[in-house]
Design a protein around this motif. Structure first.
Motif, short mmCIF file in Angstrom:
data_model
loop_
_atom_site.label_atom_id
_atom_site.label_comp_id
_atom_site.label_asym_id
_atom_site.label_seq_id
_atom_site.Cartn_x
_atom_site.Cartn_y
_atom_site.Cartn_z
N PRO A 436 52.03 41.19 17.03
CA PRO A 436 51.98 40.24 17.81
C PRO A 436 51.18 38.90 17.44
CG PRO A 436 50.99 42.43 18.51
CD PRO A 436 51.39 42.40 17.09
N ALA A 437 50.67 38.86 16.00
CA ALA A 437 50.04 37.73 15.49
C ALA A 437 50.99 36.99 14.54
CB ALA A 437 48.81 38.07 14.83
N ASN A 438 52.46 37.34 14.61
CA ASN A 438 53.37 36.52 14.00
C ASN A 438 53.47 35.32 14.55
OD1 ASN A 438 55.82 35.46 12.98
ND2 ASN A 438 55.99 37.41 11.81
N LEU A 439 52.93 34.37 13.81
CA LEU A 439 52.60 33.02 14.41
C LEU A 439 53.84 32.28 14.81
CD1 LEU A 439 49.36 31.74 12.92
CD2 LEU A 439 49.79 32.85 14.90
N ALA A 440 54.71 32.49 13.62
CA ALA A 440 56.19 31.94 13.73
C ALA A 440 56.81 32.16 14.94
CB ALA A 440 56.99 31.81 12.54
N ALA A 441 57.02 33.54 15.25
CA ALA A 441 57.60 34.22 16.30
C ALA A 441 56.86 33.64 17.62
CB ALA A 441 57.93 35.69 16.05
N PHE A 442 55.56 33.80 17.46
CA PHE A 442 54.94 33.68 18.57
C PHE A 442 54.87 32.17 19.48
CE2 PHE A 442 50.71 31.60 20.30
CZ PHE A 442 50.81 32.57 21.47
N SER A 443 55.02 31.13 18.49
CA SER A 443 55.12 29.64 18.92
C SER A 443 56.50 29.79 19.79
CB SER A 443 55.25 28.83 17.77
OG SER A 443 53.96 28.95 17.13
N ARG A 444 57.57 30.36 19.32
CA ARG A 444 58.86 30.27 20.03
C ARG A 444 58.48 31.10 21.33
NH1 ARG A 444 61.90 26.49 17.27
NH2 ARG A 444 61.85 26.77 15.01
N VAL A 445 58.20 32.07 21.37
CA VAL A 445 58.46 33.03 22.57
C VAL A 445 57.26 32.42 23.55
CG1 VAL A 445 57.98 35.34 23.57
CG2 VAL A 445 59.08 35.03 21.41
N TYR A 446 56.11 32.01 23.01
CA TYR A 446 54.93 31.61 24.03
C TYR A 446 55.40 30.22 24.86
CZ TYR A 446 50.42 29.94 25.57
OH TYR A 446 49.30 29.34 26.31
N SER A 447 55.90 29.46 23.90
CA SER A 447 56.06 27.84 24.56
C SER A 447 57.35 28.06 25.58
CB SER A 447 56.82 26.92 23.21
OG SER A 447 57.72 27.80 22.53
N ASN A 448 58.28 29.13 25.05
CA ASN A 448 59.53 29.46 26.20
C ASN A 448 58.93 29.84 27.68
OD1 ASN A 448 61.29 28.61 24.40
ND2 ASN A 448 62.00 30.75 23.94
N TYR A 449 57.92 30.67 27.41
CA TYR A 449 57.46 31.29 28.86
C TYR A 449 56.50 30.20 29.36
CZ TYR A 449 58.77 36.02 28.12
OH TYR A 449 59.43 37.30 28.00
#
Length: 799
Positions: A436-449
């Motif tokens: 869950p703390a993979n920041l590269a993936a988090f940035s993409r998914v979080y910003s979309n939501y």
């Protein structure tokens, strides 16, 4: 002699048999239970647990066995198991009052408020004066927002037991809910007088003091917590954050260094110190790193982590020193190979492709399964524009069970390069399932939501990531912003404090703190902080906007105008000040002043495209004629011939003036210089599609094809309309039907769908859609291209 021995053995056996017969399973269980209780009281918890488990195995009839097992769970913070043991205890012995009280309190924690009330009522039935049961009811009522009922119980308990800590805590919470902070503090202080080491009370007091902006009391509160709990690093971090926010940097650094000294060579406190220095004393990062290299000679794993941080934080050249030391110490062992991979990654960022290729060959020849090296190979392929080869390679890597989150994340990047957004999002989410703390993936998914307004989904991803990386700047900033958006002020405050310690952007925590004050209606305090920021960063746009909003909330627009005018005189070249000032002049309908400030600004910054855009708007408003903006746009393009914003604005104006050929010409010019400008592609395609020329419709269709898999509904509508105009009606109709489900209230979409149904021979459905397009347009008080044609088609059908 032989007979005597035999006789003794017989007697001994007889005695043992009699003893066993007399000791029933229940008696054995009771004995072990008693021993377990005694050991529990002595604090010998492991031994107590063994006795209690033996008791439950001997005879599963004693509820008290499970009650004490629940108490042991409580010691270990294992609340799920505690709850199960309490439930079992009450199944066996329904009259266990202490179990009911414990279970009722746990039910509140788990959100089962009705069950908590059941436990409380059950106790009060047999013991109407039980204070614990009353407190459970009061706590439930507070959760259910039945504050008057809660207050009635709390007052009743405090009348007979004025020093009851739980009642005082609830009273403080009720006062805080009513924003009666002084009374809340009074209740908390009284409770702390009874239980000075009560952690939750002390944290609540700190929160109340922070709400009053009583920084000295907050600092004192954390200092006392550190004295009470010297091994709890989080309290030191929180205090260091407060020191950092109040510019007490020496105190903050002293605390962080204490944590490093007591860390027993753990790398985490040293990384925290680096983060702090990087934010507050950048020039000291490299000397600190070199000192730590000396301190950790012979500790390759620590050296590797410190050097990784240096590289990731922009100190790659210096970080190489530590990495090379690791390679010397570890050679081709795991840590040594990892260091070699990072050195190769540095070479990749510097586009030294031959060096990267050589390093990869050497590393993979030693360990072909090393995931870091294989990931670098994937990145190397992408850097060489071998996207399909990279995707194929990474999909094979997925089966490797190590660092698979990084593989999925890199796959997501690869799919984005191919503009396959659906597959990219799927890959990013797969990465977060693993880490869950993979920041590269988090940035993409979080910003979309967040962009989609799905804040609950965004928060779930955010909280999982923060549980693993509680000091990460991106995550802390995201949480503060989301909490502010949802008016969760306490949560925002905690994140801002932590940000103040680690953020390299000194403006960010101050800006967010001002946001909190503004959101809580403390406009004067917010203005003071925005002013502090603006004095340091005069062009800080959001601070300028929010300062004006805060003045507006106080009914002091004239003060906002005076502030901006003074700032403009002091910083005449700051365009954001001019933009906000012109907006407030327009709000006052003072177009003359607006035009003057913008025209004067062009003398200082003659190439400022944003000023031409603002001036064009003012000209149109003053003359009540949009064509007045044309000359301004043209003047702007004379000095900024390559500015896409001015060109797009001019093209849009030509569209409004029905000068389609001019609009097409300008859009084509924009795309000659910016071929990936999707808005220009969309607008040009739309104009060409509406042409009567088959050749132009075909050109529009070719342009619109790039939107086939777009997530933008407007762009997809353009593609669907192009299909219909080009003769692929069935395909266009199917796409429009799916778009209407997502965007049911857009008249343009309804119009296009109506025409598609008409072409398909669905006359009744076509009439319904066309009528809806006109009705929606009139309700929304806006026209759309095709409205007249929709009316014309309806007249022809109905007549």
């Amino acid at each position: 002699m032989k007979r005597k021995i035999i006789s003794s053995v017989v007697l001994a056996c007889t005695f043992l048999l009699q003893t066993a017969a007399c000791s029933s399973p229940e008696e054995s269980a009771r004995s072990h239970l008693q021993k377990g209780k005694e050991l529990f009281e002595k604090g010998e918890f492991d031994k107590a647990l063994l006795e209690l488990k033996t008791a439950s195995q001997s005879s599963d009839k004693f509820g008290e066995t499970y009650l004490y097992m629940a108490l042991l769970d409580e010691k270990n913070n294992n609340f799920k198991s505690m709850r199960q043991n309490l439930i079992r205890a009450l199944e066996l012995e329904p009259s266990l009052t202490s179990a009911k009280i414990k279970l009722g309190k746990l039910d509140i924690v788990f959100g089962d408020l009705e069950k908590a009330l059941e436990q409380a009522e059950s106790v009060l039935t047999s013991d109407s004066s039980n204070i614990d049961a009353k407190m459970i009811k009061a706590s439930v009522y507070i959760k259910q927002l039945k504050k008057d009922q809660a207050a009635e119980i709390v007052d009743f308990v405090l009348k007979d037991s004025p020093d009851n800590v739980e009642a005082l805590s609830l009273q403080a919470a009720l006062f805080a809910e009513k924003n009666e902070i002084d009374q809340a503090l009074g209740a908390v202080n009284k409770a702390l007088g009874v239980q000075p080491a009560n952690l939750s009370l002390r944290l609540f007091k700190i929160k109340l003091d922070a709400g009053l902006n009583n920084i000295d009391s907050v600092i004192k509160g954390y200092q006392e917590l550190i004295q009470l709990y010297p091994d709890a690093g989080n309290f030191k971090l929180s205090l260091a954050s407060i020191y950092s926010m109040t510019d007490k940097l020496e105190e903050a650094e002293r605390l962080l260094r204490e944590m490093v000294e007591k860390s027993n060579d753990k790398v985490e406190p040293e990384i925290v110190l680096f983060e702090f220095l990087n934010a507050r004393a950048k020039d000291r990062v490299i000397p600190e790193y070199k000192a730590m290299l000396n301190r950790h000679q012979g500790q390759p794993k620590v050296l590797l982590e410190l050097s990784k941080w240096m590289v990731a934080s922009g100190y790659a050249e210096t970080g190489k020193e530590g990495l090379e030391q690791v390679v010397q110490l570890e050679k081709n062992n795991e840590a040594g190979l990892s260091a070699q991979v990072i050195l190769a990654e540095i070479a990749l960022t510097e586009k030294q492709f031959s060096a990267v290729e050589s390093s990869l060959k050497d590393i993979l020849s030693i360990n072909s399964e090393l995931i870091q090296a294989n990931l670098l190979k994937g990145r190397f392929l992408l850097a060489q524009n071998k996207t399909d080869e990279a995707i194929e390679f990474l999909n094979k890597l997925v089966w490797n069970k190590t660092n698979v989150d990084d593989v999925y994340s890199l796959l997501g990047d690869a799919y984005l390069i191919k503009q396959d957004r659906k597959q990219a999002e799927k890959s990013f989410k797969q990465a977060l399932e693993v880490n869950p703390a993979n920041l590269a993936a988090f940035s993409r998914v979080y910003s979309n939501y967040v962009q989609a307004g799905q804040n609950e989904n965004a928060r779930q991803y955010l909280e999982k990531a923060l549980s693993l990386k509680q000091n990460d700047i991106l995550l802390l900033t995201s949480k503060a912003e989301l909490d502010i958006l949802e008016k969760k002020w306490d949560g925002a405050q905690e994140s801002i404090q932590r940000l103040a310690l680690f953020s390299k952007d000194k403006a960010m925590p101050i800006y967010l703190q001002a946001n909190v004050l503004q959101g809580k209606g403390k406009y004067a305090e917010a203005i003071s902080l925005y002013d502090k920021l603006i004095q340091q960063y005069p062009n800080h746009l959001n601070s300028l906007i929010n300062l004006v909003k805060s003045y507006e909330a106080l009914g002091q627009r004239e003060n906002a105008v005076a502030y901006l005018e003074k700032l403009h005189v002091k910083y005449p070249d700051q365009l954001n000040t001019v933009g906000v000032l012109s907006d407030i002049y327009i709000a006052n309908n003072d177009f003359v002043k607006t035009k003057k400030v913008l025209t004067d600004q062009l003398k200082h910054t003659p190439k400022a495209a944003s000023i031409y855009l603002a001036l064009a708007r003012v000209e149109a408003m003053m003359n009540k004629n949009i064509s007045s903006a044309k000359d301004v746009y043209l003047r702007g393009l004379e000095v900024n011939p390559n500015d896409p914003q001015l060109a797009m604005a001019l093209a849009a104006l030509y569209e409004q003036l029905n000068e389609k050929e001019n609009a097409i010409r300008v859009y084509k010019a924009v795309l000659d210089k910016n071929p990936d400008n999707n808005l220009a592609i969309n607008n040009l395609a739309s104009l060409l599609i509406e042409s009567n020329s088959h050749d132009e419709i075909s050109k529009g269709m070719e342009l619109a094809k790039v939107f086939k898999d777009s997530e933008n509904s407007y762009f997809q509508d353009t593609y669907a309309w192009a299909l219909i105009k080009a003769g692929s009606n069935e395909e266009g109709l199917k796409l429009l039907q799916s778009l209407i489900l997502k965007e049911p209230k857009l008249p343009e979409f309804r119009y296009h769908l109506g025409v598609a149904h008409m072409n398909a021979g669905n006359k009744a459905t076509a009439i319904s859609e066309l009528k809806q397009s006109i009705s929606l347009s009139e309700k929304q008080k806006r026209n759309f291209y095709g409205k007249d044609n929709a009316k014309k088609i309806l007249e022809e059908i109905e007549n």
